[in-house]
Design a protein around this motif. Structure first.
Motif: not given
Length: 393
Positions: A221-239
């Motif tokens: 249940n780790l909480y990560v604020p949206e400003e700590d998303i690396l890059g854009e949402v949904g583009k993890g595989f591309r990165y």
């Protein structure tokens, strides 16, 4: 492609070689280590020495404090650093930090770079990359990702388990790959000292060259604020591809240095050790192995340099990096295996450095994708390309 190195790069190659030989290698028998790799105190000393020599984190951009090396320059410098198993640690170019630094420079926001990347480039902190999971989760097939990220107000709750996470123990931050509710993947950044991150154990691995070893991580249940998303949402595989193609190649570079070290030890021994009234090297069986070593190392270097050159031209090189990873991991492994054979009894004991290299390198054929997965991926692309060519006729 011009194979002639510039005078500037030759000077950097010589400087790195001298640093590894005169400063790093004398510390290889330092007792500050455990079963996983160099102890944090030894790492800190090595990093300080590289900083003093002007060789710390050379692949980072000049703006971030590095030397801004091209991929070709990295191929030359990283091979020299890899001649000692402590070299990549000293110069802050070891996995996973090397790949994470590249990814953070390419994708991270200015705030994220200030918070995590800058101190990492300076050698003050380490990181880890959490993607691989126990079955039935993601391994060689990233689409099997099980770790989830669920929206919670202005952030996300992450739950799941990861393993084979290199450098997890005492890392300062982690890049987490998690599955979104729509099935896409996103990368998240998190400090490792949070209560929602649990290092369950360190795995007992064959290699012993990575500070922090290989850990099993659990996210509760780790909480990560949206400003700590690396890059854009949904583009993890591309990165992940932004990170993996160059990172595969830097593995090849570093391990080529270790293969050269093993070969040098075998060549020196075979030139001096007498058997049946002449040096071992003059016996055809041993001489042929030395020649095969040279051919394998040259082949590996050509694959590395060619792929590095293509990356410098702006190509994605997913196919070429897979090809180089398979060729280099198998060729460099053969070099080390032959070197053990040439050294005989000394090759299977700590009397020579080659036993250590042998144990460390075996996993290279598995790291960043097993040879079989890369061959399968290459075959699919070859077939698709052939079909596309027929359709254009």
């Amino acid at each position: 492609m011009n194979f002639e190195l510039s005078d500037e790069l030759k000077a950097l190659q010589s400087k790195t070689r001298a640093f590894i030989r005169d400063v790093v290698m004398p510390l290889e028998n330092d007792p500050r280590k455990d079963s996983h790799g160099p102890h944090e105190s030894l790492r800190n000393e090595l990093v300080g020495l590289a900083r003093d020599a002007g060789l710390l984190t050379p692949h980072a951009s000049i703006a971030m404090g590095g030397l801004g090396l091209s991929h070709i320059a990295k191929a030359v410098v990283f091979e020299e650093a890899g001649y000692s198993w402590l070299g990549p640690t000293a110069m802050n170019i070891h996995a996973p930090d090397e790949g994470n630094i590249h990814l953070m420079e390419a994708v991270g926001s200015p705030a994220q770079q200030e918070r995590w990347l800058k101190p990492q480039v300076q050698g003050h902190i380490r990181s880890c990359f959490a993607m691989t999971e126990p079955a039935p989760g993601a391994g060689a097939d990233p689409s099997m990702l099980q770790t989830t990220a669920t929206r919670d107000g202005k952030g996300y709750r992450i739950n799941g388990e990861k393993w084979f996470i290199t450098g997890a123990d005492r890392a300062s931050y982690v890049i987490i790959m998690a599955k979104m509710e729509d099935g896409s993947a996103t990368m998240f950044l998190a400090d490792m000292d949070q209560t929602g991150i649990v290092l369950e154990r360190n795995m007992d691995a064959m290699d012993s060259c990575f500070t922090g070893g290989h850990g099993v991580l659990r996210f509760d249940n780790l909480y990560v604020p949206e400003e700590d998303i690396l890059g854009e949402v949904g583009k993890g595989f591309r990165y992940a591809q932004v990170r993996l193609a160059p990172a595969r190649l830097t593995h090849c570079m570093r391990w080529l240095g270790q293969a050269r070290r093993a070969h040098d030890a075998a060549l020196n021994y075979a030139s001096q050790r007498m058997a049946f009234n002449k040096p071992l090297a003059e016996h055809e069986g041993v001489g042929f192995m030395l020649a095969d070593n040279d051919m394998d190392m040259h082949t590996a270097r050509l694959h590395i340099w060619h792929t590095a050159w293509m990356l410098d031209q702006g190509h994605r090189c997913n196919f070429e990096s897979s090809r180089a990873k398979v060729v280099c991991s198998e060729a460099e492994w053969r070099v080390v295996d032959r070197s053990v054979q040439i050294l005989g009894g000394q090759g299977v004991t700590a009397e020579k450095e080659v036993m250590r290299i042998f144990c460390d390198m075996r996993a290279f054929r598995i790291y960043d994708g097993p040879s079989e997965v890369h061959r399968w991926s290459m075959a699919r692309k070859l077939v698709h390309a052939a079909q596309a060519a027929k359709e254009q006729v």
